[in-house]
Scaffold this active site. Structure first.
Site, PDB file in Angstrom:
ATOM      1  N   LYS A 133     -32.649  34.918  29.898  1.00 22.12           N
ATOM      2  CA  LYS A 133     -33.044  33.619  30.455  1.00 22.12           C
ATOM      3  C   LYS A 133     -33.410  33.784  31.919  1.00 22.12           C
ATOM      4  O   LYS A 133     -34.328  33.166  32.432  1.00 22.12           O
ATOM      5  CB  LYS A 133     -31.862  32.648  30.391  1.00 22.12           C
ATOM      6  CG  LYS A 133     -31.545  32.165  29.008  1.00 22.12           C
ATOM      7  CD  LYS A 133     -30.350  31.221  29.106  1.00 22.12           C
ATOM      8  CE  LYS A 133     -29.657  31.060  27.774  1.00 22.12           C
ATOM      9  NZ  LYS A 133     -28.210  30.996  27.898  1.00 22.12           N
TER      10      LYS A 133
HETATM   11  N1  GLU Z   1     -21.918  32.711  26.054  1.00 23.39           N
HETATM   12  C1  GLU Z   1     -22.292  34.085  25.917  1.00 23.39           C
HETATM   13  C2  GLU Z   1     -23.796  34.211  26.079  1.00 23.39           C
HETATM   14  O1  GLU Z   1     -24.498  33.218  25.977  1.00 23.39           O
HETATM   15  C3  GLU Z   1     -21.900  34.686  24.579  1.00 23.39           C
HETATM   16  C4  GLU Z   1     -20.479  35.015  24.534  1.00 23.39           C
HETATM   17  C5  GLU Z   1     -19.967  35.648  23.261  1.00 23.39           C
HETATM   18  O2  GLU Z   1     -20.659  35.639  22.228  1.00 23.39           O
HETATM   19  O3  GLU Z   1     -18.844  36.113  23.308  1.00 23.39           O
HETATM   20  O4  GLU Z   1     -24.269  35.304  26.298  1.00 23.39           O
END
Ligand code: GLU
Length: 306
Positions: free
Chosen positions: A279
């Site tokens: 992103k």
């Molecule tokens: N929130 C994390 C991300 O968007 C993913 C975390 C996970 O899958 O443990 O990269």
């Protein structure tokens, strides 16, 4: 006793239907890499007779935005991925993370660190200049915290906290490892066929990781471990970029007597220039692709989910 309870929970978890989760952060629009992760979660949950939950990882209150959260719902619905309606939003559960932090603190494993990023960088620079050697890096390539605040006296730490000096809370890695000495730091890795093998982790190489940030009373590592346990997640499917960090998660699970899910780490997608989709690099979003006429079927086919 607590360990027995954790073992019991682990056994119970192994016999109930698997629970998977997709856990994006609403700090930008989803791209093809997220679609791949979500579709793989959907496929494996289906294959293993499990359920797939959605969790919104929005602890970063400055970067996460409502419109991005809405975008996640739109993109996933468009791709044909559905979830039970009770979606967990981390920003509403700071108390859960605080409780876990308090437990670690009561074990004497947490200390406040008043160093700014710039100060850490300068301290590392000084160490490198003095020794003529590169300072050790963590598995993600960031210099290890040099421990400046680790040995502050309790009185000084209390005084600076009381004075409102900004600080993060760090895990004292050496003490944490000593505390779990004897317990196996192991997780079960599974592949798409369901084959499994044990992997032993060594989180020492991460140093004194941050458990609570300056502006938020938690961190990614702490909240992911607490939430996977609270949501009964048995199977974590996520990108290879989080494989090394799983060592920290297993350590926190042992310290907090939480069950360790099984893990699968999938490939990361690259853009045309060979760079990992991100992103932060404004990789083309699913919304852009949709606006250009892409169909969910075409995306599925492109990613190998036909
Ligand atoms: N929130 C994390 C991300 O968007 C993913 C975390 C996970 O899958 O443990 O990269």
């Amino acid at each position: 006793m607590a360990r027995l309870a954790a073992n019991h929970r682990q056994k119970r978890m192994a016999s109930s239907p698997p629970v998977f989760r997709f856990a994006p952060s609403p700090n930008g629009r989803l791209h093809l890499g997220h679609a791949y992760s979500a579709l793989l979660n959907q496929r494996l949950a289906g294959r293993f007779g499990g359920e797939l939950l959605l969790r919104i990882e929005d602890i970063d209150l400055t970067r996460c935005r409502y419109e991005f959260e809405q975008g996640i719902f739109d993109d996933l619905a468009w791709l044909g991925i559905s979830f039970p309606p009770e979606v967990r939003r981390q920003s509403r559960h700071f108390d859960d993370y605080r409780r876990a932090l308090d437990r670690l603190d009561a074990m004497g494993l947490v200390y406040p660190c008043f160093c700014s990023r710039q100060q850490v960088k300068e301290a590392v620079g000084r160490c490198e200049a003095e020794s003529g050697m590169p300072w050790p890096r963590d598995p993600d390539g960031a210099p290890l915290y040099p421990g400046t605040c680790r040995d502050l006296s309790e009185a000084e730490a209390r005084r600076r906290r009381a004075a409102g000096e900004p600080h993060v809370l760090r895990l004292a890695m050496d003490r944490a490892l000593a505390r779990v000495a004897g317990a196996a730091l192991v997780y079960r890795l599974f592949d798409e066929t369901g084959a499994q093998r044990d992997v032993t982790v060594d989180p020492a190489g991460w140093g004194d990781v941050v458990l609570a940030r300056k502006d938020v009373p938690t961190s990614y590592h702490l909240s992911v471990v607490v939430d996977d346990a609270l949501q009964g997640v048995s199977h974590v499917v996520r990108g290879r970029d989080l494989e090394a960090a799983t060592g920290i998660h297993v350590l926190l699970q042992r310290l907090l007597d939480l069950p360790t899910p099984r893990y699968h780490f999938h490939r990361l997608l690259n853009d045309e220039t060979g760079q990992k989709l991100a992103k932060s690099r404004l990789s083309r979003s699913l919304a852009d692709l949709r606006a250009d006429g892409a169909t969910p079927e075409a995306i599925r086919r492109q990613l190998g989910f036909t």
